[in-house]
Write a protein that holds these residues in place. Structure first.
Motif, PDB file in Angstrom:
ATOM      1  N   THR C 107      46.705  46.239  43.767  1.00 47.12           N
ATOM      2  CA  THR C 107      47.801  46.468  44.802  1.00 47.12           C
ATOM      3  C   THR C 107      49.075  45.909  44.075  1.00 47.12           C
ATOM      4  OG1 THR C 107      47.409  44.494  46.054  1.00 47.12           O
ATOM      5  CG2 THR C 107      46.062  46.476  46.441  1.00 47.12           C
ATOM      6  N   GLY C 108      48.956  44.661  43.512  1.00 46.68           N
ATOM      7  CA  GLY C 108      49.999  44.001  42.804  1.00 46.68           C
ATOM      8  C   GLY C 108      50.734  44.697  41.790  1.00 46.68           C
ATOM      9  N   VAL C 109      49.780  45.172  40.890  1.00 47.93           N
ATOM     10  CA  VAL C 109      50.623  45.925  39.783  1.00 47.93           C
ATOM     11  C   VAL C 109      50.986  47.154  40.083  1.00 47.93           C
ATOM     12  CG1 VAL C 109      49.805  47.023  37.661  1.00 47.93           C
ATOM     13  CG2 VAL C 109      48.474  45.007  38.374  1.00 47.93           C
ATOM     14  N   GLU C 110      50.544  47.972  41.152  1.00 50.27           N
ATOM     15  CA  GLU C 110      50.801  49.348  41.578  1.00 50.27           C
ATOM     16  C   GLU C 110      52.449  49.051  42.253  1.00 50.27           C
ATOM     17  OE1 GLU C 110      50.511  52.436  41.683  1.00 50.27           O
ATOM     18  OE2 GLU C 110      51.505  52.780  43.623  1.00 50.27           O
ATOM     19  N   LEU C 111      52.566  48.059  43.002  1.00 52.03           N
ATOM     20  CA  LEU C 111      53.778  48.031  43.893  1.00 52.03           C
ATOM     21  C   LEU C 111      54.704  47.408  42.741  1.00 52.03           C
ATOM     22  CD1 LEU C 111      52.813  46.308  47.060  1.00 52.03           C
ATOM     23  CD2 LEU C 111      53.619  48.468  46.639  1.00 52.03           C
ATOM     24  N   GLY C 112      54.453  46.450  41.584  1.00 51.00           N
ATOM     25  CA  GLY C 112      55.548  46.282  40.574  1.00 51.00           C
ATOM     26  C   GLY C 112      55.711  47.642  39.759  1.00 51.00           C
ATOM     27  N   VAL C 113      54.987  48.440  39.492  1.00 51.75           N
ATOM     28  CA  VAL C 113      55.343  49.740  38.689  1.00 51.75           C
ATOM     29  C   VAL C 113      56.091  50.493  39.729  1.00 51.75           C
ATOM     30  CG1 VAL C 113      54.303  51.951  38.028  1.00 51.75           C
ATOM     31  CG2 VAL C 113      53.328  49.619  37.259  1.00 51.75           C
ATOM     32  N   ILE C 123      52.000  43.207  35.361  1.00 49.82           N
ATOM     33  CA  ILE C 123      50.691  42.518  35.355  1.00 49.82           C
ATOM     34  C   ILE C 123      50.764  41.295  35.978  1.00 49.82           C
ATOM     35  CG2 ILE C 123      49.120  41.826  33.610  1.00 49.82           C
ATOM     36  CD1 ILE C 123      49.873  44.099  31.878  1.00 49.82           C
ATOM     37  N   ALA C 124      51.750  40.607  35.845  1.00 47.08           N
ATOM     38  CA  ALA C 124      52.020  39.042  36.315  1.00 47.08           C
ATOM     39  C   ALA C 124      51.957  38.998  37.611  1.00 47.08           C
ATOM     40  CB  ALA C 124      53.286  38.609  35.540  1.00 47.08           C
ATOM     41  N   LEU C 162      46.350  45.152  32.676  1.00 49.90           N
ATOM     42  CA  LEU C 162      46.677  45.774  31.437  1.00 49.90           C
ATOM     43  C   LEU C 162      46.139  47.063  31.383  1.00 49.90           C
ATOM     44  CD1 LEU C 162      47.983  44.775  28.768  1.00 49.90           C
ATOM     45  CD2 LEU C 162      45.780  44.319  27.917  1.00 49.90           C
ATOM     46  N   ALA C 163      44.961  47.336  31.742  1.00 49.34           N
ATOM     47  CA  ALA C 163      44.236  48.813  31.577  1.00 49.34           C
ATOM     48  C   ALA C 163      45.156  49.692  32.585  1.00 49.34           C
ATOM     49  CB  ALA C 163      42.825  48.636  32.174  1.00 49.34           C
ATOM     50  N   PHE C 164      45.605  49.073  33.803  1.00 51.34           N
ATOM     51  CA  PHE C 164      46.327  49.848  34.890  1.00 51.34           C
ATOM     52  C   PHE C 164      47.577  50.484  34.082  1.00 51.34           C
ATOM     53  CE2 PHE C 164      47.409  50.649  39.207  1.00 51.34           C
ATOM     54  CZ  PHE C 164      48.609  51.052  39.207  1.00 51.34           C
ATOM     55  N   VAL C 165      48.360  49.387  33.483  1.00 48.02           N
ATOM     56  CA  VAL C 165      49.823  50.135  33.100  1.00 48.02           C
ATOM     57  C   VAL C 165      49.328  50.988  31.918  1.00 48.02           C
ATOM     58  CG1 VAL C 165      51.221  48.127  33.922  1.00 48.02           C
ATOM     59  CG2 VAL C 165      50.139  47.964  31.521  1.00 48.02           C
ATOM     60  N   ILE C 166      48.364  50.845  31.033  1.00 44.54           N
ATOM     61  CA  ILE C 166      48.149  51.763  29.923  1.00 44.54           C
ATOM     62  C   ILE C 166      47.820  53.171  30.544  1.00 44.54           C
ATOM     63  CG2 ILE C 166      46.594  52.326  28.216  1.00 44.54           C
ATOM     64  CD1 ILE C 166      46.330  49.036  27.603  1.00 44.54           C
ATOM     65  N   LEU C 167      46.880  53.269  31.432  1.00 40.84           N
ATOM     66  CA  LEU C 167      46.227  54.371  32.061  1.00 40.84           C
ATOM     67  C   LEU C 167      47.613  55.132  32.785  1.00 40.84           C
ATOM     68  CD1 LEU C 167      42.972  53.570  33.771  1.00 40.84           C
ATOM     69  CD2 LEU C 167      43.337  54.859  31.553  1.00 40.84           C
ATOM     70  N   LEU C 183      37.521  48.211  39.216  1.00 40.60           N
ATOM     71  CA  LEU C 183      36.168  47.894  38.735  1.00 40.60           C
ATOM     72  C   LEU C 183      36.248  47.048  37.320  1.00 40.60           C
ATOM     73  CD1 LEU C 183      34.392  51.356  39.431  1.00 40.60           C
ATOM     74  CD2 LEU C 183      34.137  49.313  40.519  1.00 40.60           C
ATOM     75  N   ILE C 184      37.175  47.434  36.476  1.00 38.42           N
ATOM     76  CA  ILE C 184      37.261  46.664  35.292  1.00 38.42           C
ATOM     77  C   ILE C 184      37.138  45.178  35.744  1.00 38.42           C
ATOM     78  CG2 ILE C 184      38.870  46.075  33.668  1.00 38.42           C
ATOM     79  CD1 ILE C 184      39.742  49.093  33.080  1.00 38.42           C
ATOM     80  N   VAL C 185      38.299  44.900  36.504  1.00 32.63           N
ATOM     81  CA  VAL C 185      38.269  43.507  36.890  1.00 32.63           C
ATOM     82  C   VAL C 185      36.875  43.073  37.260  1.00 32.63           C
ATOM     83  CG1 VAL C 185      39.564  41.752  38.244  1.00 32.63           C
ATOM     84  CG2 VAL C 185      40.697  43.793  37.417  1.00 32.63           C
ATOM     85  N   ILE C 186      36.149  43.606  38.351  1.00 33.47           N
ATOM     86  CA  ILE C 186      35.032  43.116  38.744  1.00 33.47           C
ATOM     87  C   ILE C 186      33.942  43.047  37.923  1.00 33.47           C
ATOM     88  CG2 ILE C 186      33.184  43.793  40.519  1.00 33.47           C
ATOM     89  CD1 ILE C 186      35.574  44.960  42.327  1.00 33.47           C
ATOM     90  N   ILE C 187      33.871  44.171  36.994  1.00 35.48           N
ATOM     91  CA  ILE C 187      32.782  44.225  35.936  1.00 35.48           C
ATOM     92  C   ILE C 187      32.869  43.088  34.864  1.00 35.48           C
ATOM     93  CG2 ILE C 187      31.787  45.674  34.011  1.00 35.48           C
ATOM     94  CD1 ILE C 187      32.276  47.902  36.198  1.00 35.48           C
ATOM     95  N   ILE C 188      34.080  42.959  34.472  1.00 36.39           N
ATOM     96  CA  ILE C 188      34.649  41.710  33.476  1.00 36.39           C
ATOM     97  C   ILE C 188      34.148  40.598  33.945  1.00 36.39           C
ATOM     98  CG2 ILE C 188      36.300  40.263  32.285  1.00 36.39           C
ATOM     99  CD1 ILE C 188      37.816  42.838  31.889  1.00 36.39           C
ATOM    100  N   ARG C 189      34.460  40.137  35.375  1.00 31.96           N
ATOM    101  CA  ARG C 189      33.909  38.779  35.897  1.00 31.96           C
ATOM    102  C   ARG C 189      32.370  38.712  36.147  1.00 31.96           C
ATOM    103  NH1 ARG C 189      35.112  35.343  40.969  1.00 31.96           N
ATOM    104  NH2 ARG C 189      34.747  33.402  40.100  1.00 31.96           N
ATOM    105  N   LEU C 190      31.803  40.006  36.414  1.00 26.73           N
ATOM    106  CA  LEU C 190      30.259  39.802  36.803  1.00 26.73           C
ATOM    107  C   LEU C 190      29.477  39.626  35.420  1.00 26.73           C
ATOM    108  CD1 LEU C 190      29.775  42.791  38.931  1.00 26.73           C
ATOM    109  CD2 LEU C 190      29.757  40.342  39.605  1.00 26.73           C
TER     110      LEU C 190
END
Lengths: 212, 212, 212
Positions: C107-113, C123-124, C162-167, C183-190
């Protein structure tokens, strides 16, 4: 100059009460002169600043009117001079913290209602306004934040906020509401601490500590 | 692009200095690569973000201009690579923290004055701008916040702010004011630490601890 | 009422996940009923509030729509009632915290974009939105903030951003982007926690502790 409405008087009263509580906590931490003033200042303006930022009031109250900063300065000076008169530190800190909590809660609820926010949102803003200064003070002074001690703290603030929106819906005169609801917060907290009342807690005795 | 005014150069200099201080504190805490960058980033933008939010500047400075975030990234990279050159960690951290304090204080006072705020309010905003990044860094890194150590910290910031508004009222050229007042903050802090000067503190030896 | 877009659904999902994580942390601290609710509330709205304040969205999301506060209340109630079902506290807290992190980051990246901010700035903002609630929760509950534990935390958030802005640059449908990047965030952390992966850290073995 500031308009002498009851709202502004309460706002200044909360400012004074939290400034004293901040100065006492800072002296207890052996901070130097400026350190004491800074903790008093941040404790005093913390809740109102959060309230104004959330509501988009710009500039925030204490920046528009130098009365706040001078008042905090004078109050801090007196708190230092009369520190031995306030010698029951624990009791003094508790009392001034409670007054600040009660009064600032009401300013937050009132501004929420004025901005046509939903009553429950206004109560939440009131609770944040009332408690934030004390939380900052305790984090900066390395104390366990006051909202975590056994004494009912935020709960008193929420009860006062609830009373505010009920009386407001009933069409009671706002000046009466301010005084009654501020007193509700203060009296609830005084009674609760005097009689050691506490709400139920729900400890997770799962045998696992999430800290790992 | 950013305008190459002295104000902007100081703002960037403070950004660099606080980024280094944040990176050093994070490495001292054994944080991983991204952890180091994040602490450097938050330390670096903390004070300016608080300043911009209080003054209603929107979007905040670092969001308008990518120069800040790239600069913080590069500086953090160099802080990691040359960490053994900065090996007197305590001294390096102190030095960069002091530069950041001096420079950011002045950006806060300047913007307060530009917004026609009262001089004393501008000084308060300067002190918050100068100290907030370091306070966040220390809270996140579980250190005693720098404003509480014996060394005069916020006091140096307030002295610099005071000099700023006095020179401003006297009509001195703003570029001169920026440099002189930044140096006042830095020099006061260097002298104070070198000669172990401290302000009086007022300990409450009331025999009661308010923590209970 | 809230518009049933995927963005809003994610925002509510993150709200629920962080509310549960906050309630669990508060119960672990033996807080009373209101204390549990307050920590759940602050954990839940913290990231979004910071995001909205940084972006100048006013009033902030949870203040415009009572759905958030009621949802947090109901979720907290269920977290208390079913606390023994969530009895592997460490695992439950970790899971809900991770979902909240993944969803709020996006939600943060989306509103930034949406606000035409530079990708790296977006991203920040995403990373700050995703991590802030958990940081507040941990500071208030006196835990070591989650971003400092060995597990890769903020890094997962930054990777997702990063994936968000690339896609996004590739013109992928936004709903697909939301789901994939969360899912990328969640899976990376898992994965990282399961296989005990960690990034390099750069300890300063300078023999000097900057705490003194």
């Amino acid at each position: 100059m500031i308009e002498p409405s009851l709202f502004n008087i309460l706002d200044l009263l909360g400012t004074v009460a939290f400034a004293i509580s901040g100065a006492l906590a800072a002296m207890n931490r052996r901070l130097d002169l400026f350190g004491i003033f800074i903790i008093a200042f941040v404790t005093s303006i913390g809740g109102g600043t959060l309230r104004d930022i959330l509501l988009g009031r710009n500039p925030v109250t204490w920046m528009e009117n130098t009365l706040y900063i001078y008042l905090i300065g004078v109050v801090t000076f007196f708190a230092i001079v009369f520190r031995y008169k306030l010698d029951h530190l624990k009791k003094s800190l508790f009392l001034f913290d409670t007054i600040g909590l009660g009064v600032f809660t009401i300013t937050g609820v009132e501004l929420g209602v004025q901005n046509n926010l939903d009553p429950i949102i206004s109560i939440a803003i009131g609770a944040m306004t009332g408690t934030f200064g004390g939380v900052i003070r305790d984090i900066l002074c390395n104390e366990i934040p006051v909202i975590f001690r056994k004494e009912i703290y935020a709960t008193a603030s929420i009860m006062g906020g609830l009373a505010f929106v009920i009386l407001y819906e009933m069409g009671v005169n706002t000046d009466v509401i301010y005084i009654v609801t501020s007193l509700i917060v203060i009296i609830i907290r005084l009674i609760v601490v005097k009689y050691h009342i506490s709400l139920p807690s729900f400890y997770l005795s799962s045998g696992e500590d999430h800290q790992g």
